[in-house]
Write a protein that holds these residues in place. Sequence first.
Motif, PDB file in Angstrom:
ATOM      1  N   ASN A   1      -4.812   5.737  -4.820  1.00 13.94           N
ATOM      2  CA  ASN A   1      -5.548   7.005  -4.757  1.00 13.94           C
ATOM      3  C   ASN A   1      -6.152   7.359  -6.113  1.00 13.94           C
ATOM      4  O   ASN A   1      -7.247   7.907  -6.182  1.00 13.94           O
ATOM      5  CB  ASN A   1      -4.631   8.125  -4.271  1.00 13.94           C
ATOM      6  CG  ASN A   1      -4.309   7.993  -2.808  1.00 13.94           C
ATOM      7  OD1 ASN A   1      -5.063   7.385  -2.053  1.00 13.94           O
ATOM      8  ND2 ASN A   1      -3.184   8.537  -2.397  1.00 13.94           N
ATOM      9  N   TRP A   2      -5.427   7.054  -7.185  1.00 17.81           N
ATOM     10  CA  TRP A   2      -5.949   7.305  -8.520  1.00 17.81           C
ATOM     11  C   TRP A   2      -7.192   6.465  -8.788  1.00 17.81           C
ATOM     12  O   TRP A   2      -8.183   6.950  -9.335  1.00 17.81           O
ATOM     13  CB  TRP A   2      -4.861   7.009  -9.557  1.00 17.81           C
ATOM     14  CG  TRP A   2      -5.294   7.169 -10.970  1.00 17.81           C
ATOM     15  CD1 TRP A   2      -5.522   8.327 -11.635  1.00 17.81           C
ATOM     16  CD2 TRP A   2      -5.558   6.112 -11.893  1.00 17.81           C
ATOM     17  NE1 TRP A   2      -5.902   8.066 -12.926  1.00 17.81           N
ATOM     18  CE2 TRP A   2      -5.939   6.706 -13.113  1.00 17.81           C
ATOM     19  CE3 TRP A   2      -5.507   4.730 -11.816  1.00 17.81           C
ATOM     20  CZ2 TRP A   2      -6.262   5.968 -14.227  1.00 17.81           C
ATOM     21  CZ3 TRP A   2      -5.840   4.005 -12.939  1.00 17.81           C
ATOM     22  CH2 TRP A   2      -6.218   4.620 -14.122  1.00 17.81           C
TER      23      TRP A   2
ATOM     24  N   HIS B   1       2.323   1.463  -3.797  1.00 19.18           N
ATOM     25  CA  HIS B   1       1.334   1.798  -4.831  1.00 19.18           C
ATOM     26  C   HIS B   1       0.299   2.803  -4.326  1.00 19.18           C
ATOM     27  O   HIS B   1      -0.841   2.806  -4.789  1.00 19.18           O
ATOM     28  CB  HIS B   1       0.639   0.538  -5.320  1.00 19.18           C
ATOM     29  CG  HIS B   1       1.579  -0.470  -5.896  1.00 19.18           C
ATOM     30  ND1 HIS B   1       2.259  -0.250  -7.065  1.00 19.18           N
ATOM     31  CD2 HIS B   1       1.965  -1.693  -5.444  1.00 19.18           C
ATOM     32  CE1 HIS B   1       3.014  -1.298  -7.330  1.00 19.18           C
ATOM     33  NE2 HIS B   1       2.865  -2.177  -6.363  1.00 19.18           N
ATOM     34  N   ASN B   2       0.698   3.655  -3.410  1.00 21.60           N
ATOM     35  CA  ASN B   2      -0.231   4.607  -2.818  1.00 21.60           C
ATOM     36  C   ASN B   2      -0.832   5.538  -3.868  1.00 21.60           C
ATOM     37  O   ASN B   2      -2.043   5.794  -3.870  1.00 21.60           O
ATOM     38  CB  ASN B   2       0.475   5.414  -1.724  1.00 21.60           C
ATOM     39  CG  ASN B   2      -0.489   6.235  -0.912  1.00 21.60           C
ATOM     40  OD1 ASN B   2      -1.653   5.883  -0.781  1.00 21.60           O
ATOM     41  ND2 ASN B   2      -0.016   7.339  -0.377  1.00 21.60           N
ATOM     42  N   ASN B   3      -0.018   6.064  -4.771  1.00 17.44           N
ATOM     43  CA  ASN B   3      -0.543   6.966  -5.805  1.00 17.44           C
ATOM     44  C   ASN B   3      -1.522   6.246  -6.725  1.00 17.44           C
ATOM     45  O   ASN B   3      -2.551   6.801  -7.117  1.00 17.44           O
ATOM     46  CB  ASN B   3       0.610   7.546  -6.633  1.00 17.44           C
ATOM     47  CG  ASN B   3       1.411   8.547  -5.840  1.00 17.44           C
ATOM     48  OD1 ASN B   3       0.909   9.139  -4.894  1.00 17.44           O
ATOM     49  ND2 ASN B   3       2.660   8.729  -6.230  1.00 17.44           N
ATOM     50  N   PHE B   4      -1.212   5.002  -7.066  1.00 16.70           N
ATOM     51  CA  PHE B   4      -2.098   4.232  -7.926  1.00 16.70           C
ATOM     52  C   PHE B   4      -3.430   3.959  -7.237  1.00 16.70           C
ATOM     53  O   PHE B   4      -4.502   4.085  -7.845  1.00 16.70           O
ATOM     54  CB  PHE B   4      -1.424   2.914  -8.326  1.00 16.70           C
ATOM     55  CG  PHE B   4      -2.291   2.021  -9.145  1.00 16.70           C
ATOM     56  CD1 PHE B   4      -2.650   2.369 -10.425  1.00 16.70           C
ATOM     57  CD2 PHE B   4      -2.754   0.822  -8.624  1.00 16.70           C
ATOM     58  CE1 PHE B   4      -3.460   1.546 -11.187  1.00 16.70           C
ATOM     59  CE2 PHE B   4      -3.560  -0.003  -9.371  1.00 16.70           C
ATOM     60  CZ  PHE B   4      -3.916   0.359 -10.651  1.00 16.70           C
TER      61      PHE B   4
ATOM     62  N   SER C   1     -10.143   7.791  -6.872  1.00 12.15           N
ATOM     63  CA  SER C   1     -10.674   9.056  -7.379  1.00 12.15           C
ATOM     64  C   SER C   1     -11.794   8.832  -8.394  1.00 12.15           C
ATOM     65  O   SER C   1     -12.573   9.738  -8.665  1.00 12.15           O
ATOM     66  CB  SER C   1      -9.558   9.894  -8.000  1.00 12.15           C
ATOM     67  OG  SER C   1      -9.115   9.304  -9.194  1.00 12.15           O
TER      68      SER C   1
ATOM     69  N   ASP D   1       0.820  -1.210   0.000  1.00 14.15           N
ATOM     70  CA  ASP D   1       0.000   0.000   0.000  1.00 14.15           C
ATOM     71  C   ASP D   1       0.856   1.263   0.000  1.00 14.15           C
ATOM     72  O   ASP D   1       0.457   2.285  -0.533  1.00 14.15           O
ATOM     73  CB  ASP D   1      -0.992  -0.003   1.163  1.00 14.15           C
ATOM     74  CG  ASP D   1      -0.332  -0.218   2.509  1.00 14.15           C
ATOM     75  OD1 ASP D   1       0.844  -0.601   2.547  1.00 14.15           O
ATOM     76  OD2 ASP D   1      -1.006   0.024   3.529  1.00 14.15           O
ATOM     77  N   ASN D   2       2.055   1.199   0.570  1.00 16.12           N
ATOM     78  CA  ASN D   2       2.960   2.342   0.488  1.00 16.12           C
ATOM     79  C   ASN D   2       3.556   2.469  -0.910  1.00 16.12           C
ATOM     80  O   ASN D   2       3.716   3.565  -1.425  1.00 16.12           O
ATOM     81  CB  ASN D   2       4.095   2.211   1.506  1.00 16.12           C
ATOM     82  CG  ASN D   2       3.596   2.360   2.927  1.00 16.12           C
ATOM     83  OD1 ASN D   2       2.576   2.991   3.160  1.00 16.12           O
ATOM     84  ND2 ASN D   2       4.291   1.759   3.864  1.00 16.12           N
TER      85      ASN D   2
END
Length: 167
Positions: free
Chosen positions: A30-31, A25-28, A34, A22-23
Amino acid sequence: KKFNKEEITNLIDLKYYKLFWDNKHNNFINWLLSYDKPVNILLFFVFLVGILNLFASNYIDYSYRKNEIKLFDIIGLNMNILKFIFLLKTLTLAFFGFLFAVLISGSFTLIQDKLSIIKIPSNIYFMETLPISFDIKQISGIFFVLIISLTFGYLMHLFIQRKSFNK
């Protein structure tokens, strides 16, 4: 020598850098999250179009049968019976429309879950197929939508009935 859990953890902490998924791929993640709200808004508008379609079809039916309603009134048919027949028709259309939508979407969900028909590029999304699953928590949402559909059907019936039967 046998190591216990604490010794293994200490050895790993000293020699290796720990990075959880989770750290990493955090941006993925969150994407992906969204897109949750826009999809829900889109589903709301699909639901709204369905309700408006039911409203329009009932309004056209009432308008088309205006002379028949007057004829039944002249003959002496109790208007409450006729109103009940139209209400039953409206609620039946709303229920079967809902049931048809649930069966089709459930079938697509099961087919995708079992056969993985929809493929996506794995180099972009880190997976090969579209992940679809049916959660038991969604059943409460399905019943909520059914209640809303029947309520809107009833309210539409009352609105159209007021216009059609009082002329």
